[in-house]
Design a protein around this motif. Structure first.
Motif, PDB file in Angstrom:
ATOM      1  N   SER A 243       0.823  -1.202   0.000  1.00  0.00           N
ATOM      2  CA  SER A 243       0.000   0.000   0.000  1.00  0.00           C
ATOM      3  C   SER A 243       0.864   1.261   0.000  1.00  0.00           C
ATOM      4  O   SER A 243       0.526   2.263  -0.639  1.00  0.00           O
ATOM      5  N   HIS A 247       0.281  -0.647  -5.480  1.00  0.00           N
ATOM      6  CA  HIS A 247       0.179  -1.970  -6.078  1.00  0.00           C
ATOM      7  C   HIS A 247       0.511  -1.967  -7.570  1.00  0.00           C
ATOM      8  O   HIS A 247       1.345  -2.751  -8.041  1.00  0.00           O
ATOM      9  N   GLY A 269       0.410  -7.884  -5.436  1.00  0.00           N
ATOM     10  CA  GLY A 269      -0.645  -8.511  -4.651  1.00  0.00           C
ATOM     11  C   GLY A 269      -0.365  -8.484  -3.161  1.00  0.00           C
ATOM     12  O   GLY A 269       0.783  -8.332  -2.729  1.00  0.00           O
ATOM     13  N   ASN A 270      -1.427  -8.646  -2.367  1.00  0.00           N
ATOM     14  CA  ASN A 270      -1.289  -8.726  -0.917  1.00  0.00           C
ATOM     15  C   ASN A 270      -1.075 -10.174  -0.487  1.00  0.00           C
ATOM     16  O   ASN A 270      -0.852 -11.053  -1.329  1.00  0.00           O
ATOM     17  N   THR A 299      -6.216  -1.762  -2.213  1.00  0.00           N
ATOM     18  CA  THR A 299      -6.019  -2.972  -3.002  1.00  0.00           C
ATOM     19  C   THR A 299      -6.878  -2.903  -4.263  1.00  0.00           C
ATOM     20  O   THR A 299      -8.091  -2.675  -4.181  1.00  0.00           O
ATOM     21  N   PRO A 300      -6.271  -3.056  -5.427  1.00  0.00           N
ATOM     22  CA  PRO A 300      -7.062  -2.958  -6.667  1.00  0.00           C
ATOM     23  C   PRO A 300      -8.026  -4.126  -6.821  1.00  0.00           C
ATOM     24  O   PRO A 300      -7.842  -5.194  -6.226  1.00  0.00           O
ATOM     25  N   SER A 301      -9.068  -3.900  -7.596  1.00  0.00           N
ATOM     26  CA  SER A 301     -10.037  -4.954  -7.897  1.00  0.00           C
ATOM     27  C   SER A 301     -10.202  -5.064  -9.414  1.00  0.00           C
ATOM     28  O   SER A 301     -10.563  -4.089 -10.074  1.00  0.00           O
ATOM     29  N   PRO A 302      -9.891  -6.223  -9.989  1.00  0.00           N
ATOM     30  CA  PRO A 302      -9.406  -7.435  -9.307  1.00  0.00           C
ATOM     31  C   PRO A 302      -7.970  -7.243  -8.819  1.00  0.00           C
ATOM     32  O   PRO A 302      -7.241  -6.414  -9.358  1.00  0.00           O
ATOM     33  N   PRO A 303      -7.572  -7.990  -7.798  1.00  0.00           N
ATOM     34  CA  PRO A 303      -6.207  -7.846  -7.273  1.00  0.00           C
ATOM     35  C   PRO A 303      -5.155  -8.294  -8.276  1.00  0.00           C
ATOM     36  O   PRO A 303      -5.425  -9.108  -9.163  1.00  0.00           O
TER      37      PRO A 303
END
Length: 462
Positions: A243, A247, A269-270, A299-303
């Motif tokens: 973060s 990302h 990714g996390n 966190t982006p979507s989709p990750p």
């Protein structure tokens, strides 16, 4: 506690070597002559810059449950508390070996894609067990400008196993790489003044166990040791550094800066847990009236999936460990400073939450012992809890492991990223093993893999 998702071992092994002095009767007339004179010698100043390791570190690891779990694995978790530390400690350690120039070695590449072209992908096949892959970047340092310990070095890339360089899931091994990218981002935003030596500052905490100021170096020790005493977790802090760095920016970084070996590699990714809500994004350099406040990157979507090749990860580790030396080649990673790398390798430089005398943090405190086992590295005083101070070791281990069960591939996997400086070799190793049987079986495979690499280097490298 045993965690299913773990960080890949970034292992730096600083070797136990006697400090030698050599009478040079004639001044070398060329770089090659200089290397011939100094080959096999070590830098006598390494020990003089070090201080004795505080022996309390062995008891502290047991008290904080960083080893010794009956549910843990021998190599992955150090379930028998076998981890050793050198008798001496220095945050400025560098491998002291000097080698002759070798035509089979190459100038350090400027990208992972270039390193892939240099990879001898089947060199380790005769040694590795099945279901195991490894990429090893062997380093040889050379004399430079008449100095005993030069900045110039060359590299040889060896591989083995099925598709040793293909992108794969690095599991938690990439957490320290996320921190490295975060450091570069922080330096960029602060015009170079704020990096990983900073402390995170909060006006208040939802968790009473945390102080209002927490060093990022201590967070790196939590990541590698899986400490839970501060009320933070390794997985959540991996997400925190993603973060901080951003990302999508991390995903761009592996291609634009590292020159990823493959175009389809991704990073950003996390690690299965959310960022700790109690942490802020205000950072202050210790002892200085400078601060940086960032906007957290959601966190982006989709990750973004973490999928990187062993070559790319090995190159990233090499360029971190060899950051000072890469100034000689004009290839230092942008924005980073050596102080940032020190925090990754050793944890907080001072005022650690773990102990006022704390030394071996960051990647030197990784829970695994694969490189120590495979290359038989020990405290020269011969005791796990040494009390004498009449001998000095010139080695250190920095590592970060990763492990988990893949429901997609239906197997247990362990990944390892490491750098080692042993009495004979200096190298970076990235390994991947898998077992459909159990995590214990995968742990045994990784132990065998590192031992196999040790045997391979003894027969391949002259």
């Amino acid at each position: 506690m045993v965690h299913m998702v773990r960080a890949v071992t970034l292992a730096i092994v600083a070797v136990s070597i006697s400090c030698l002095t050599t009478q040079i009767d004639a001044v070398p007339t060329s770089m090659q002559d200089m290397d011939d004179e100094l080959a096999g010698k070590v830098d006598p100043t390494v020990a003089s810059r070090a201080v004795p390791t505080n022996d309390k570190i062995y008891k502290l690891r047991q008290q904080l449950h960083w080893c010794g779990s009956p549910e843990g694995e021998v190599g992955l978790d150090d379930s028998h508390c076998q981890k050793q530390f050198p008798a001496s400690f220095s945050r400025d350690f560098s491998c002291p070996l000097i080698h002759k120039r070798d035509p089979s070695f190459h100038t350090p590449p400027s990208s992972a894609k270039e390193a892939l072209q240099l990879l001898e992908s089947e060199a380790l096949n005769p040694y590795l067990p099945g279901n195991c892959s490894a990429v090893v970047a062997v380093i040889k340092r050379h004399a430079d400008d008449g100095n005993r310990h030069g900045q110039d070095y060359s590299v040889r890339y060896l591989g083995g196993g099925p598709d040793p360089s293909q992108p794969h899931e690095p599991w938690s091994s990439s957490k320290v790489l996320a921190a490295a990218h975060a450091a570069a981002r922080m330096r960029s935003l602060s015009n170079g003044s704020i990096g990983l030596p900073a402390q995170e500052e909060a006006e208040s905490r939802s968790s009473p166990s945390l102080p209002l100021s927490l060093q990022l170096g201590d967070m790196l020790t939590v990541i590698t040791s899986y400490d839970e005493s501060l009320g933070l977790t390794s997985n959540s802090l991996g997400a925190y550094f993603q973060s901080i760095g951003g990302h999508e920016l991390a995903n761009q970084y592996i291609h634009s800066v590292l020159g990823a070996a493959y175009d389809n590699e991704t990073f950003g990714g996390n690690y299965g847990e959310a960022v700790p809500a109690t942490l802020s994004y205000t950072f202050k350099e210790q002892g200085a009236n400078k601060s940086l406040t960032e906007k957290p990157d959601p966190t982006p979507s989709p990750p973004i999936p973490n999928t990187m090749s062993s070559v790319t990860m090995a190159e990233w580790v090499r360029r971190l460990v060899m950051f000072r030396e890469d100034a000689f080649h004009g290839q230092q990673l942008p924005h980073l400073k050596w102080e940032d790398v020190q925090e990754i390798l050793y944890g907080a430089a001072s005022n650690s939450q773990f102990a006022p005398w704390f030394q071996w943090g960051g990647m030197s405190m990784s829970s695994d012992i694969y490189l120590q086992q495979g290359f038989n590295l020990k405290d020269s005083r011969g005791k796990q809890h040494p009390t004498q101070t009449d001998s000095v070791d010139d080695w250190v281990v920095f590592s970060k492991l990763g492990a988990g069960f893949s429901s997609i591939r239906d197997r247990f996997e362990i990944t390892l990223n490491g750098y080692a400086c042993t009495p004979e070799y200096e190298f970076v190793l990235t390994g991947l093993v898998h077992s459909g049987v159990s995590l214990t079986a995968a742990d045994e495979l990784m132990q065998s893999t590192v031992s196999a690499v040790a045997k391979g280097l003894s027969e391949i490298i002259q």
